[in-house]
Design a protein around this motif. Structure first.
Motif, PDB file in Angstrom:
ATOM      1  N   VAL A  20      16.805  51.623  41.942  1.00 41.79           N
ATOM      2  CA  VAL A  20      16.949  51.425  40.507  1.00 41.79           C
ATOM      3  C   VAL A  20      15.960  52.341  39.808  1.00 41.79           C
ATOM      4  O   VAL A  20      14.786  52.016  39.658  1.00 41.79           O
ATOM      5  CB  VAL A  20      16.692  49.944  40.135  1.00 41.79           C
ATOM      6  CG1 VAL A  20      16.777  49.739  38.641  1.00 41.79           C
ATOM      7  CG2 VAL A  20      17.679  49.045  40.858  1.00 41.79           C
ATOM      8  N   ILE A  48      21.710  53.945  30.860  1.00 36.21           N
ATOM      9  CA  ILE A  48      21.393  52.638  31.418  1.00 36.21           C
ATOM     10  C   ILE A  48      21.518  52.736  32.931  1.00 36.21           C
ATOM     11  O   ILE A  48      22.300  53.523  33.455  1.00 36.21           O
ATOM     12  CB  ILE A  48      22.262  51.486  30.857  1.00 36.21           C
ATOM     13  CG1 ILE A  48      23.737  51.694  31.149  1.00 36.21           C
ATOM     14  CG2 ILE A  48      22.019  51.274  29.387  1.00 36.21           C
ATOM     15  CD1 ILE A  48      24.596  50.492  30.765  1.00 36.21           C
ATOM     16  N   THR A  50      21.915  50.111  36.212  1.00 35.27           N
ATOM     17  CA  THR A  50      22.188  48.720  36.569  1.00 35.27           C
ATOM     18  C   THR A  50      21.226  48.248  37.650  1.00 35.27           C
ATOM     19  O   THR A  50      20.534  49.060  38.277  1.00 35.27           O
ATOM     20  CB  THR A  50      23.631  48.536  37.083  1.00 35.27           C
ATOM     21  OG1 THR A  50      23.763  49.190  38.345  1.00 35.27           O
ATOM     22  CG2 THR A  50      24.647  49.072  36.085  1.00 35.27           C
ATOM     23  N   ASP A  51      21.220  46.959  37.876  1.00 33.02           N
ATOM     24  CA  ASP A  51      20.345  46.408  38.914  1.00 33.02           C
ATOM     25  C   ASP A  51      20.777  46.824  40.317  1.00 33.02           C
ATOM     26  O   ASP A  51      20.040  46.636  41.279  1.00 33.02           O
ATOM     27  CB  ASP A  51      20.233  44.892  38.799  1.00 33.02           C
ATOM     28  CG  ASP A  51      21.575  44.180  38.809  1.00 33.02           C
ATOM     29  OD1 ASP A  51      22.617  44.826  39.048  1.00 33.02           O
ATOM     30  OD2 ASP A  51      21.580  42.959  38.563  1.00 33.02           O
ATOM     31  N   LYS A  52      21.954  47.436  40.431  1.00 29.54           N
ATOM     32  CA  LYS A  52      22.408  47.982  41.715  1.00 29.54           C
ATOM     33  C   LYS A  52      22.193  49.489  41.803  1.00 29.54           C
ATOM     34  O   LYS A  52      22.615  50.128  42.761  1.00 29.54           O
ATOM     35  CB  LYS A  52      23.878  47.641  41.936  1.00 29.54           C
ATOM     36  CG  LYS A  52      24.098  46.151  42.116  1.00 29.54           C
ATOM     37  CD  LYS A  52      25.525  45.834  42.426  1.00 29.54           C
ATOM     38  CE  LYS A  52      25.657  44.319  42.606  1.00 29.54           C
ATOM     39  NZ  LYS A  52      27.011  43.922  42.921  1.00 29.54           N
ATOM     40  N   ARG A  54      23.373  51.882  39.659  1.00 29.75           N
ATOM     41  CA  ARG A  54      24.403  52.721  39.048  1.00 29.75           C
ATOM     42  C   ARG A  54      23.918  53.210  37.687  1.00 29.75           C
ATOM     43  O   ARG A  54      23.349  52.441  36.902  1.00 29.75           O
ATOM     44  CB  ARG A  54      25.693  51.921  38.888  1.00 29.75           C
ATOM     45  CG  ARG A  54      26.795  52.746  38.305  1.00 29.75           C
ATOM     46  CD  ARG A  54      28.108  52.474  38.936  1.00 29.75           C
ATOM     47  NE  ARG A  54      29.063  53.449  38.413  1.00 29.75           N
ATOM     48  CZ  ARG A  54      30.314  53.200  38.194  1.00 29.75           C
ATOM     49  NH1 ARG A  54      30.810  52.019  38.495  1.00 29.75           N
ATOM     50  NH2 ARG A  54      31.100  54.116  37.703  1.00 29.75           N
ATOM     51  N   TYR A  56      24.660  55.144  33.992  1.00 30.05           N
ATOM     52  CA  TYR A  56      25.632  55.483  32.958  1.00 30.05           C
ATOM     53  C   TYR A  56      24.917  56.292  31.881  1.00 30.05           C
ATOM     54  O   TYR A  56      23.908  55.845  31.333  1.00 30.05           O
ATOM     55  CB  TYR A  56      26.226  54.225  32.323  1.00 30.05           C
ATOM     56  CG  TYR A  56      27.010  53.370  33.292  1.00 30.05           C
ATOM     57  CD1 TYR A  56      28.361  53.611  33.521  1.00 30.05           C
ATOM     58  CD2 TYR A  56      26.397  52.317  33.959  1.00 30.05           C
ATOM     59  CE1 TYR A  56      29.086  52.825  34.403  1.00 30.05           C
ATOM     60  CE2 TYR A  56      27.117  51.522  34.841  1.00 30.05           C
ATOM     61  CZ  TYR A  56      28.456  51.782  35.067  1.00 30.05           C
ATOM     62  OH  TYR A  56      29.155  50.994  35.933  1.00 30.05           O
ATOM     63  N   VAL A  71      29.744  44.834  28.438  1.00 24.94           N
ATOM     64  CA  VAL A  71      29.246  44.564  29.791  1.00 24.94           C
ATOM     65  C   VAL A  71      28.304  43.361  29.802  1.00 24.94           C
ATOM     66  O   VAL A  71      27.767  42.973  28.766  1.00 24.94           O
ATOM     67  CB  VAL A  71      28.507  45.798  30.385  1.00 24.94           C
ATOM     68  CG1 VAL A  71      29.429  46.995  30.487  1.00 24.94           C
ATOM     69  CG2 VAL A  71      27.272  46.158  29.581  1.00 24.94           C
ATOM     70  N   ASP A  72      28.092  42.832  30.985  1.00 30.26           N
ATOM     71  CA  ASP A  72      27.120  41.760  31.175  1.00 30.26           C
ATOM     72  C   ASP A  72      25.735  42.403  31.169  1.00 30.26           C
ATOM     73  O   ASP A  72      25.350  43.074  32.129  1.00 30.26           O
ATOM     74  CB  ASP A  72      27.403  41.051  32.501  1.00 30.26           C
ATOM     75  CG  ASP A  72      26.399  39.946  32.799  1.00 30.26           C
ATOM     76  OD1 ASP A  72      25.472  39.713  31.988  1.00 30.26           O
ATOM     77  OD2 ASP A  72      26.549  39.318  33.866  1.00 30.26           O
ATOM     78  N   ASN A  73      25.008  42.235  30.092  1.00 32.05           N
ATOM     79  CA  ASN A  73      23.706  42.880  29.931  1.00 32.05           C
ATOM     80  C   ASN A  73      22.682  42.431  30.963  1.00 32.05           C
ATOM     81  O   ASN A  73      21.690  43.118  31.195  1.00 32.05           O
ATOM     82  CB  ASN A  73      23.172  42.654  28.527  1.00 32.05           C
ATOM     83  CG  ASN A  73      23.883  43.507  27.497  1.00 32.05           C
ATOM     84  OD1 ASN A  73      23.255  44.119  26.661  1.00 32.05           O
ATOM     85  ND2 ASN A  73      25.204  43.571  27.538  1.00 32.05           N
ATOM     86  N   THR A  75      23.048  42.539  34.007  1.00 26.42           N
ATOM     87  CA  THR A  75      23.151  43.433  35.160  1.00 26.42           C
ATOM     88  C   THR A  75      22.439  44.757  34.924  1.00 26.42           C
ATOM     89  O   THR A  75      22.366  45.588  35.822  1.00 26.42           O
ATOM     90  CB  THR A  75      24.622  43.716  35.526  1.00 26.42           C
ATOM     91  OG1 THR A  75      25.231  44.441  34.454  1.00 26.42           O
ATOM     92  CG2 THR A  75      25.381  42.434  35.802  1.00 26.42           C
ATOM     93  N   VAL A  76      21.917  44.963  33.714  1.00 27.52           N
ATOM     94  CA  VAL A  76      21.228  46.219  33.380  1.00 27.52           C
ATOM     95  C   VAL A  76      19.745  46.075  33.697  1.00 27.52           C
ATOM     96  O   VAL A  76      19.073  45.171  33.207  1.00 27.52           O
ATOM     97  CB  VAL A  76      21.432  46.595  31.895  1.00 27.52           C
ATOM     98  CG1 VAL A  76      20.668  47.866  31.556  1.00 27.52           C
ATOM     99  CG2 VAL A  76      22.916  46.756  31.587  1.00 27.52           C
TER     100      VAL A  76
END
Length: 144
Positions: A20, A48, A50-52, A54, A56, A71-73, A75-76
């Protein structure tokens, strides 16, 4: 070599490959995830992570803010923006101060600019007019 040992190695590699962290933006070739425009403006881009892990990229802070509506914030992991006074440098969006001023155009026409420090934002406001926002105030402005 046992199957169990191979499974542990694969698991360790998978975990290690999902780091991350920000990824450098390739200005002139990366496209905005929200509007598909090519990122060229080093003073208004955003990212941004993500917690995985990724990543963007966005050509403007307003594109990132509009994407966040979809999006589900939770997960950011990282919200990042370019600081106006340090073009091309990504800074923590949650700690930035924002200026909406018609005196400083942004790529998508919202006139939204991020500053690393409140003092720099206030100086720009004195020169160009407009309104200052914190991260939370900006999030409220862009709520659906």
């Amino acid at each position: 070599m046992s199957t169990r040992y191979l499974l542990l190695i694969c698991l360790a590699l998978a975990i290690g490959s999902c780091s991350v962290k920000p990824k450098p933006i390739e200005y002139g070739s990366d496209a905005c995830h929200f509007c598909s425009m090519t990122l060229v403006d080093r003073q208004h881009a955003a990212q941004i992570v993500t917690d995985k892990g990724r990543v963007y990229n966005f050509d403007a802070v307003e594109c990132m803010m509009n994407h966040l509506k979809e999006v589900d914030n939770s997960t950011v992991a990282l919200f990042l923006v370019n600081g106006y006074t340090q073009p091309g440098e990504l800074i923590d969006a949650t700690k930035a101060t924002y200026l909406i001023s018609e005196g400083i155009p942004s790529p998508m026409g919202e006139f939204l600019t991020a500053f690393d420090s409140r003092a720099d934002a206030e100086k720009a406001q004195q020169q160009h007019g407009g309104e200052l926002y914190s991260w939370n105030e900006l999030r409220n402005r862009f709520k659906p």
